[in-house]
Design a protein around this motif. Structure first.
Motif: not given
Ligand SMILES: [Fe+2]
Length: 296
Positions: A145, A250, A282
């Motif tokens: 990530r 993120y 994710s």
């Protein structure tokens, strides 16, 4: 997406990780990163001359070098020292702040962004003022990530962002109709990739060392920037980060664009996918659920 103001007196690292992984932005009205006044005034004295070659000045912690400085610029040594210190300070702060991720990230580049963002003349795919999710053309993450920590070091002005719906909302809206899903089932591509790996060419040919996941993330980045309908009509939230503040997000899942502001610092972390506390949110998990196949 929510902007979560952080109270450092009440540590809740697991919840903070969960919030980040849900696409929230963690916000520090007063940055937790210490700056020496002389380092700040040194940074504020830097002014890049509108080069399109380098978007930013980058510090590479593994090499301890700075790149992207204008040719003939002075102060390389001091800039390297200041960036090294910043990189170390952010890294040690996050080691405690996000303790569930401890030891499970790779310290990526730090950047210094001394230029005014409003009205920058950059090629479309490199523009910062168009909403996009991050993907690195030459550094595939293979599912790790992209977590970014920012500082607005301008003495008085805000840094103005706009953000939109997270990857988990947008990917199913546009794929596969407007943007093809990852081609993991494509035997030719798979054969080429394994051939390149056997021949040791993986690192010489960027498009080959990309996993199907990385390939999709790069195409998605381009698709969003090139999609005028999305840019004009998507849901938008406008954020103003005051002088002296920090925030983290993120950026591989939250579409973001910077509309104006000058003088920011940023440190990137590549967090192991296995370290996620809510792995199902994710981009990799979203895509694997859509394609029913492994993509890294
Ligand atoms: Fe970005």
């Amino acid at each position: 997406m929510a902007l979560i103001a952080i109270d450092l007196q009440q540590p809740q690292p697991l919840d903070w990780c969960r919030r980040l992984e849900a696409g929230d932005i963690l916000y520090f009205p007063q940055t937790p990163i210490p700056f020496r006044p002389e380092d700040l005034s040194f940074l504020l004295g830097q002014q890049q001359t509108g080069s399109t070659l380098h978007k930013n000045i980058a510090y590479k912690p593994n090499l301890d070098t700075v790149s992207g400085l204008d040719a003939g610029a002075t102060g390389l040594q001091q800039l390297t020292a200041v960036m090294r210190q910043y990189s170390q300070d952010v890294s040690s702060f996050l080691t405690g702040f996000l303790s569930p991720y401890q030891g499970r990230w790779q310290l990526d580049y730090a950047s210094f962004r001394p230029q005014e963002e409003e009205g920058r003349d950059l090629p479309l795919r490199r523009r910062n003022d168009l909403l996009h999710t991050d993907a690195f053309p030459t550094r595939p993450t293979r599912g790790a990530r992209i977590l970014r920590f920012f500082n607005n070091i301008h003495p008085s002005r805000t840094r103005d962002w706009v953000v939109s719906d997270p990857f988990g909302v947008l990917a199913p809206r546009y794929a596969p109709l407007q943007i093809p899903l990852p081609a993991s089932g494509n035997p030719a591509g798979r054969a080429l990739r394994s051939l390149a790996q056997v021949a040791g060419l993986g690192y010489a040919i960027p498009s080959l060392k990309r996993s199907p996941y990385d390939d999709f993330m790069m195409r998605f980045h381009n698709f969003l920037k090139e999609n005028a309908e999305f840019q004009a009509n998507c849901r938008k939230e406008y954020l103003q980060f005051p002088a002296g503040s920090s925030w983290m997000v993120y950026t591989d899942m939250v579409p973001h664009a910077v509309l104006s502001g000058q003088y920011a610092l940023e440190q990137t972390f590549l967090v192991d996918h296995e370290a996620m506390v809510s792995p199902e949110t994710s981009p990799l998990a979203v895509l694997e659920a859509m394609t029913h196949s492994a993509l890294v």
